[in-house]
Design a protein around this motif. Structure first.
Motif, PDB file in Angstrom:
ATOM      1  N   GLY A  34       0.796  -1.218   0.000  1.00  0.00           N
ATOM      2  CA  GLY A  34       0.000   0.000   0.000  1.00  0.00           C
ATOM      3  C   GLY A  34       0.827   1.266   0.000  1.00  0.00           C
ATOM      4  O   GLY A  34       0.267   2.365   0.086  1.00  0.00           O
ATOM      5  N   ARG A  35       2.177   1.139  -0.184  1.00  0.00           N
ATOM      6  CA  ARG A  35       3.025   2.332  -0.132  1.00  0.00           C
ATOM      7  C   ARG A  35       3.997   2.454  -1.303  1.00  0.00           C
ATOM      8  O   ARG A  35       4.838   3.341  -1.321  1.00  0.00           O
ATOM      9  CB  ARG A  35       3.798   2.368   1.191  1.00  0.00           C
ATOM     10  N   TRP A  36       3.873   1.601  -2.300  1.00  0.00           N
ATOM     11  CA  TRP A  36       4.765   1.693  -3.457  1.00  0.00           C
ATOM     12  C   TRP A  36       4.231   2.708  -4.456  1.00  0.00           C
ATOM     13  O   TRP A  36       3.034   2.728  -4.757  1.00  0.00           O
ATOM     14  CB  TRP A  36       4.917   0.324  -4.118  1.00  0.00           C
ATOM     15  N   ASP A  37       5.132   3.552  -4.971  1.00  0.00           N
ATOM     16  CA  ASP A  37       4.720   4.578  -5.936  1.00  0.00           C
ATOM     17  C   ASP A  37       4.570   4.019  -7.351  1.00  0.00           C
ATOM     18  O   ASP A  37       3.746   4.504  -8.124  1.00  0.00           O
ATOM     19  CB  ASP A  37       5.748   5.722  -5.954  1.00  0.00           C
ATOM     20  N   ARG A  38       5.388   3.043  -7.672  1.00  0.00           N
ATOM     21  CA  ARG A  38       5.324   2.425  -8.986  1.00  0.00           C
ATOM     22  C   ARG A  38       5.487   0.913  -8.830  1.00  0.00           C
ATOM     23  O   ARG A  38       6.239   0.447  -7.979  1.00  0.00           O
ATOM     24  CB  ARG A  38       6.439   2.945  -9.931  1.00  0.00           C
ATOM     25  N   ALA A  39       4.816   0.170  -9.696  1.00  0.00           N
ATOM     26  CA  ALA A  39       5.024  -1.273  -9.795  1.00  0.00           C
ATOM     27  C   ALA A  39       5.308  -1.597 -11.254  1.00  0.00           C
ATOM     28  O   ALA A  39       4.769  -0.946 -12.159  1.00  0.00           O
ATOM     29  CB  ALA A  39       3.804  -2.044  -9.298  1.00  0.00           C
ATOM     30  N   LEU A  40       6.152  -2.590 -11.478  1.00  0.00           N
ATOM     31  CA  LEU A  40       6.521  -3.006 -12.824  1.00  0.00           C
ATOM     32  C   LEU A  40       6.067  -4.435 -13.078  1.00  0.00           C
ATOM     33  O   LEU A  40       6.256  -5.308 -12.226  1.00  0.00           O
ATOM     34  CB  LEU A  40       8.040  -2.935 -13.026  1.00  0.00           C
ATOM     35  N   LEU A  41       5.485  -4.665 -14.247  1.00  0.00           N
ATOM     36  CA  LEU A  41       5.185  -6.006 -14.746  1.00  0.00           C
ATOM     37  C   LEU A  41       5.703  -6.059 -16.185  1.00  0.00           C
ATOM     38  O   LEU A  41       4.982  -5.719 -17.130  1.00  0.00           O
ATOM     39  CB  LEU A  41       3.679  -6.296 -14.706  1.00  0.00           C
TER      40      LEU A  41
END
Length: 233
Positions: free
Chosen positions: A120-127
């Motif tokens: 709930g605190r990540w600014d960006r996620a990569l897939l």
């Protein structure tokens, strides 16, 4: 690349694991093999190299803290960390985690569906690199990613270059035949990914192509904290 980890009894020993061997040498051949014999080549050489122009187009859109889901050998995490950013890679393959750490990046051997730091605190996620196919269930994956992002956070996802949508079971193949247990996977071109993302509560805010690779930036249409709980449905 990450998969749904097999049970301990199904794990391949390190000296026969084709993914481990490919990462150790930095090259293939390595494929995902369907039951009918169709092979999807895995770009091990690119994964083990430094970030290329297409990767840099993603890195330039990364601000704040970044979670790389299915980080593989860690080129994106290493690039972000080397530039002074805060990045964490997760991958269910121990070889990938070790490789990422050797590059100076932070990584955990964990599935995206397991408890993770700073949920709930990540600014960006990569897939990236086909990882929108993790688990073969895009709605479940995208909903899970939504719980990991901070308010205003974004998902940067890579689609298949072709307009494809398929749900398959695959096994790793090093060119000598299938190895290890089968696991579910999925492939989505841009149109299918847009549709699946919308069904999972996301909206597309940007699309771009670089070096023949296709990317989308996605934002949760409804923040996880604002979604109704089971008792209010």
């Amino acid at each position: 690349m990450t998969t749904t980890a097999p049970s301990p009894g199904e794990q391949l020993p390190w000296h026969t694991d084709p993914y481990e061997q490919a990462l150790r040498t930095g090259r293939g051949p390595l494929f995902l093999r369907r039951a009918d014999g169709w092979l999807l080549p895995l770009d091990v050489e690119r994964w083990c190299a430094r970030a290329d122009a297409a990767d840099r187009s993603v890195l330039g859109r990364c601000t704040g803290s970044v979670l790389d889901i299915g980080c593989g050998p860690g080129r994106m995490v290493a690039a972000l960390s080397g530039a002074g950013g805060r990045a964490l890679g997760i991958d269910s393959a121990p070889a990938a985690v070790r490789h990422t750490r050797r590059l100076g990046g932070s990584a955990l051997c964990r599935s995206v569906f397991e408890p993770l730091p700073d949920e709930g605190r990540w600014d960006r996620a990569l897939l990236l690199d086909g990882n929108v196919g993790i688990g073969g269930d895009p709605q479940a994956l995208l909903r899970r990613v939504g719980t990991l992002l901070a308010p205003g956070g974004l998902l940067l996802a890579e689609a298949a270059a072709a307009e494809v949508e398929e749900f398959i079971e695959v096994r790793l193949d090093d060119g000598t035949g299938p190895r290890g247990p089968a696991f579910p996977w999925a492939r989505f071109g841009p149109s299918a990914l847009r549709r699946r993302a919308g069904a999972a509560g996301w909206r597309v805010v940007e699309e771009w192509t670089c070096a023949e690779r296709r990317f989308l930036t996605l934002r949760p249409a409804i923040p996880p904290s604002a979604r109704p709980g089971p008792e209010s449905r």
